[in-house]
Design an enzyme around this catalytic site. Structure first.
Site, PDB file in Angstrom:
ATOM      1  N   SER A 294     -24.371 -14.702 -49.665  1.00 26.27           N
ATOM      2  CA  SER A 294     -24.577 -13.205 -50.009  1.00 26.27           C
ATOM      3  C   SER A 294     -23.364 -12.478 -50.504  1.00 26.27           C
ATOM      4  O   SER A 294     -22.915 -11.083 -51.579  1.00 26.27           O
ATOM      5  CB  SER A 294     -25.226 -12.165 -49.446  1.00 26.27           C
ATOM      6  OG  SER A 294     -24.969 -11.838 -48.101  1.00 26.27           O
TER       7      SER A 294
ATOM      8  N   LYS B 254     -22.252  -6.623 -45.974  1.00 27.23           N
ATOM      9  CA  LYS B 254     -22.447  -6.233 -47.030  1.00 27.23           C
ATOM     10  C   LYS B 254     -20.577  -5.592 -47.012  1.00 27.23           C
ATOM     11  O   LYS B 254     -20.126  -4.406 -46.723  1.00 27.23           O
ATOM     12  CB  LYS B 254     -23.687  -5.122 -47.190  1.00 27.23           C
ATOM     13  CG  LYS B 254     -24.805  -6.284 -46.720  1.00 27.23           C
ATOM     14  CD  LYS B 254     -25.133  -7.143 -47.514  1.00 27.23           C
ATOM     15  CE  LYS B 254     -26.291  -7.624 -47.716  1.00 27.23           C
ATOM     16  NZ  LYS B 254     -26.592  -9.403 -48.126  1.00 27.23           N
TER      17      LYS B 254
END
Length: 177
Positions: free
Chosen positions: A32, A76
């Site tokens: 991701s 993230k």
């Protein structure tokens, strides 16, 4: 015998102190964050930055109760912090933060639009809006806008900022924002 026991205690306390207060390693479980971080890499997190969020930084945070899935810790990029308005997308397909297009050189070259999901959010004080760099393969704040917290995680949940990839050694590198 006591000398060995005392030495082992000192080593244990030093390792615990470094891990808790200075730096900690985490495994990257998915793609991701590609191409910035690849699945299977190990990253070093600066624990002196825990509880802080800087726009553009890559952070590890505790997403329990905010992000679904089996993982408690997530990695993230911080896109917005308290007081920011984050919107997708401009006519050119860019994210906009506080009315200004966001330059994102870390995105995969194959990505023609910063997000397939349109959104326009105001980030509450003390929260952060987080996205993966590989937007088509990332479950992040966009996917949790309707969940408790509106997909925005409290800044106090930040475990620290990612400073470098440490393993495998053949790809060790600094991570800067």
């Amino acid at each position: 015998m006591w000398v060995i026991a005392a030495a082992l205690c000192v080593v244990f306390l030093a390792v615990f102190g470094v891990r808790h207060f200075v730096a900690e390693t985490y495994h990257v479980p998915s793609g991701s964050m590609a191409p910035t971080l690849e699945s299977g890499e190990y990253i070093l997190v600066d624990r002196t930055t825990r509880g802080t969020a800087t726009r553009g930084s890559v952070v590890v945070f505790d997403g329990e109760g905010y992000f679904g899935g089996s993982s408690r810790y997530w990695v993230k990029r911080v896109i917005g912090v308290g007081g920011d308005r984050v919107r997708c997308c401009t006519d050119d397909g860019q994210l906009e933060v506080n009315g200004h297009p966001l330059d994102e050189p870390y995105l995969p070259a194959s990505l023609s639009r910063a997000s397939a999901i349109d959104f326009d959010v105001a980030v509450p004080e003390g929260r952060m809006f987080l996205l993966g760099d590989s937007r088509n393969d990332s479950s992040d704040s966009r996917n949790h806008l309707g969940d408790p917290g509106g997909g925005m995680v409290p800044v106090e949940r930040t475990r620290g900022h990612v400073t470098r990839v440490v393993w495998p050694l053949t790809v060790a590198r600094d991570i800067s924002h």
